[in-house]
Scaffold this active site. Structure first.
Site, PDB file in Angstrom:
ATOM      1  CB  ALA A  45     -12.884  53.853  43.308  1.00  0.00           C
ATOM      2  CG  ASP A  46     -16.412  54.234  47.601  1.00  0.00           C
ATOM      3  OD1 ASP A  46     -15.965  53.225  48.288  1.00  0.00           O
ATOM      4  OD2 ASP A  46     -16.150  55.284  48.141  1.00  0.00           O
ATOM      5  CG  LEU A  47     -20.729  55.042  43.030  1.00  0.00           C
ATOM      6  CD1 LEU A  47     -20.774  56.147  42.176  1.00  0.00           C
ATOM      7  CD2 LEU A  47     -22.036  54.737  44.057  1.00  0.00           C
ATOM      8  N   GLY A  55     -19.411  48.455  44.639  1.00  0.00           N
ATOM      9  CA  GLY A  55     -20.429  47.835  44.912  1.00  0.00           C
ATOM     10  C   GLY A  55     -21.133  47.025  43.960  1.00  0.00           C
TER      11      GLY A  55
END
Length: 402
Positions: free
Chosen positions: A174-176, A179
């Site tokens: 989810a973070d990647l 970004g």
């Protein structure tokens, strides 16, 4: 000596007010593509991920986590709550094209650094905000963390064994993804600014991006109104496309269409399956996936993983071993593609980082700056870029601003 930028974003400058993973992923991509990235960190503490350890890189004080998303950046420690720190941010913005931040919604406005406060003075500024839930909507004030976004975004309901617990993906996707979507938005905004001279704000919510990459499973729900079940290592729309046990381990078998299934059956003594209506089309095989698994499991257990890989590749049938990371980084193809890059760290140690996967033939990613030590580039940025005297810099250090 620091290598000069050579990528397609050469000449652009990014003010990086991000930490942890989603924002730093975005800004590292910009840095890899040639932009100059100035990373602002808290004095004395820095990016939270500096302490996300063990493991630390051997003989350094840097966590492996931090090293993974902070190359091609210059570190400047700055207390943005102090008026002097805010003044420095404003001076830096006079030289910057892009600002990327992942503060909670409204947090930077307290320091006069919200987009609405900056756009009149900096009409060409591209301002990318990455948060858990975006700038609007009922959840906007909430903090966002990868695991809870995976849960709220639906992917955990799809991941895991049918009779087991919901499972998150083993890396913080989810973070990647947030970004990377942020980087895509910035590149689009740069193109718009080329045409009009106008900047804009890019609003990236981790929940939005997680819904976006539900992909075929999201569409399966929209088409049927039914929640897709957890299928373990099986595919919701193709069969057989799953993990099978072999004589000495496991393998992924990927049979993508009916001719490939026919070729598999004729090659490995399963011709009788082709006369069974349950197996004659992909749609039938998906409807009878348990029967497919039951029929093929003893076949797949008759050979070792290496034997299957050789035999299936010879017949152009999709397959692959399930590698541990030691096997991934030792793989001859991964090595031939240069997926690991050594960099000389300021500690004197050589650190290895995972290469940027975007392979541009004319302007490839470059690796100019190793992940920085905390505040490593303060003098270069403040004196070299802003023309601050040694006495002014020392005064800021004495007050804890820098």
């Amino acid at each position: 000596m620091e290598k000069a930028p050579s990528g397609p974003l050469k000449g652009l400058r990014v003010l990086d007010l991000t930490r942890v993973l989603a924002g730093p992923t975005c800004t590292q991509m910009l840095g890899d593509l040639g932009a100059e990235v100035i990373k602002i960190e808290r004095p004395g503490a820095g990016d939270d991920t500096r302490g996300f350890a063990p493991p630390f890189w051997p003989n350094t004080q840097e966590s492996a986590y931090f090293l993974g998303v902070n190359r091609n950046k210059k570190s400047l420690t700055l207390d943005i709550a102090a008026p002097e720190g805010q003044e420095i941010i404003h001076r830096l913005l006079e030289t910057c094209d892009i600002l990327v931040e992942n503060f909670k919604v409204g947090a930077l406005a307290k320091y006069g650094l919200g987009y609405e406060q900056l756009k009149a003075k900096h009409p060409g500024l591209i301002y990318c905000s990455i948060t858990g839930f975006g700038q609007t909507g009922p959840y906007a004030p909430r903090p966002g963390y990868d695991a809870l976004i995976q849960g709220m975004g639906g992917v955990m309901s799809l991941t895991g064994e049918p009779d087991g617990l919901p499972q998150k993906v083993g890396v913080p996707v989810a973070d990647l993804f947030a970004g990377l979507y942020g980087c895509i938005g910035i590149l689009a905004a740069l193109r718009h600014r080329e045409r009009t001279g106008q900047g804009q704000q890019i609003d990236i919510g981790m929940l939005d991006t997680s819904v976006a990459w539900l992909a075929n499973q999201g569409m399966n729900y929209l088409a049927t109104g039914e929640n897709p079940p957890r299928l373990g290592n099986q595919h919701p729309n193709i069969a057989p496309y799953q993990v099978f046990p072999t004589k000495d381990g496991h393998i992924v078998l990927s049979v993508g269409n009916d001719p490939t299934f026919e070729r598999f059956c004729k090659s490995f003594g399963c011709e009788q399956l082709l006369a069974d209506e349950r197996f004659q089309t992909n749609a039938n095989r998906v409807a009878n996936r348990d029967a497919v698994t039951e029929a093929l499991t003893p076949v797949m257990q008759s050979r070792t993983t290496a034997e299957w890989v050789a035999a299936l590749e010879e017949r152009k049938i999709g397959c692959g071993p399930i590698n541990k990371l030691s096997e991934v980084f030792a793989d001859p193809h991964v090595q031939a593609r240069g997926c690991v890059v050594p960099l000389q760290h300021a500690s004197g140690e050589t650190v290895k980082v995972i290469a940027n996967p975007v392979r541009l033939s004319g302007t490839p990613a470059d690796y100019r700056i190793p992940p920085p030590q905390l505040g490593e580039h303060a003098e270069e940025v403040l004196s070299g870029l802003l023309g601050m005297s040694a006495a002014e810099l020392q005064a800021l250090k004495d007050k804890g601003v820098v």
